[in-house]
Design an enzyme around this catalytic site. Structure first.
Site, mmCIF file in Angstrom:
data_model
loop_
_atom_site.group_PDB
_atom_site.id
_atom_site.type_symbol
_atom_site.label_atom_id
_atom_site.label_comp_id
_atom_site.label_asym_id
_atom_site.label_seq_id
_atom_site.Cartn_x
_atom_site.Cartn_y
_atom_site.Cartn_z
ATOM 1 N N ASP A 122 37.456 51.208 44.422
ATOM 2 C CA ASP A 122 36.407 50.972 43.425
ATOM 3 C C ASP A 122 35.093 51.644 43.811
ATOM 4 O OD1 ASP A 122 34.293 49.664 41.921
ATOM 5 O OD2 ASP A 122 35.787 48.155 41.375
ATOM 6 N N SER A 127 33.522 52.107 38.375
ATOM 7 C CA SER A 127 34.466 51.008 38.216
ATOM 8 C C SER A 127 34.780 50.785 36.728
ATOM 9 C CB SER A 127 33.905 49.751 38.879
ATOM 10 O OG SER A 127 34.851 48.722 38.934
#
Length: 298
Positions: A213, A54
């Site tokens: 993500d 992320s």
């Protein structure tokens, strides 16, 4: 600090880390920057393998290219004129949808990772970025609701950076060679794709598959191959940190000032950076700052 924990800190200063892991956390990742700026030289941080999930993918790239301060300044400047986290004009709604976050993030990443920075990544150590895939390609933006719920519940109940429950609902993940992506001119695309948080953000793609993500499948993705001593930098506190002789998990000594996806408060970015600096000083001094506990209690 326990005798065992003290011995870990002492060994940190004597034995170099071969691997470095950056967790995700949105703007909380500025804790990484403040921490790394102060421990890079004392710890002789020159790892052979680096991974990021992320927002930690951007932290990792900036660590390699030594662009941490540049990222702080650029992101801070992008926040100066924003008072809302949602799109507020017709043009923004047409261009960005619900929120301008993805556009702003891409603009910042593009400015910070200039040609010299990308070349530094190409010439640098092994660098892998974790990406995750939604359970289905059909309406991927909305099909992730159950997975998001499982992710949040996992963090609350299990309280460990090694998330498990989203995978049980069909999410899968993989490590992407970021140096190869840089060689192909795709590093910025990779880093932006790795930080897509559904359903707020639009789901992007990577090599023909939808991507979300990566932090939803692991907050601390270990490199492949996983060999040698590993320093794992988190951005939030967990109750269960599986400290071993080969892995050292470092978490903030308290909740950091920044909110994960708040793009309106420049001061919070700088205070989060400063918090990382303070934790770095405490860590290097082997102070009882609560940055880690060998039994995972933090």
């Amino acid at each position: 600090m326990s005798e065992h924990a003290s011995s870990i800190v002492n060994s940190v200063k004597l034995e170099p880390f071969e691997q470095l892991v950056f967790s995700g956390g949105g703007t909380r990742c500025f804790w990484h920057g403040g921490f790394c700026e102060h421990v890079r030289k004392p710890l002789r941080l020159m790892p052979k393998r680096i991974t990021g999930a992320s927002g930690g993918a951007m932290s990792a790239a900036c660590f390699i290219a030594q662009r941490e301060v540049k990222l702080l300044e650029t992101m801070g400047a992008a926040f100066l004129d924003r008072d809302e986290n949602i799109s507020t004009t017709l043009n923004e709604i047409q261009e960005d949808g619900l929120t301008p976050h993805q556009r702003i993030y891409r603009e910042v990443v593009t400015e910070v990772l200039d040609d010299d920075a990308i070349q530094a990544v190409i010439d640098g150590p092994q660098f892998q970025v974790l990406i995750a895939h939604p359970p289905t390609e059909i309406l991927p933006k909305w099909s992730t609701f159950p997975m998001m719920a499982a992710y949040l519940l996992d963090l609350t109940v299990r309280s460990t950076p090694h998330v498990e429950w989203p995978a049980k609902l069909g999410a899968d993940s993989s490590l992407v060679d970021a140096r190869e992506a840089a060689k192909q001119g795709k590093l910025i695309d990779l880093i932006c794709a790795a930080a897509v948080i559904p359903p707020v953000f639009n789901v992007e793609g990577w090599e023909g598959k939808k991507v979300i993500d990566g932090g939803m499948t692991s907050k601390a993705p270990l490199p492949s191959p996983d060999e040698g001593r590993t320093l794992i930098l988190l951005t939030r506190r967990f109750k269960n940190l599986p400290q071993t002789e080969r892995r050292l998990y470092i978490q903030p000594s308290d909740e950091v000032p920044a909110d994960k996806i708040d793009f309106t408060d420049r001061d919070k970015l700088y205070r989060t950076w400063e918090f990382g600096e303070k934790d770095a000083h405490r860590f290097l001094a082997a102070d009882e700052a609560g940055l880690f506990d060998s039994r995972g209690r933090g």
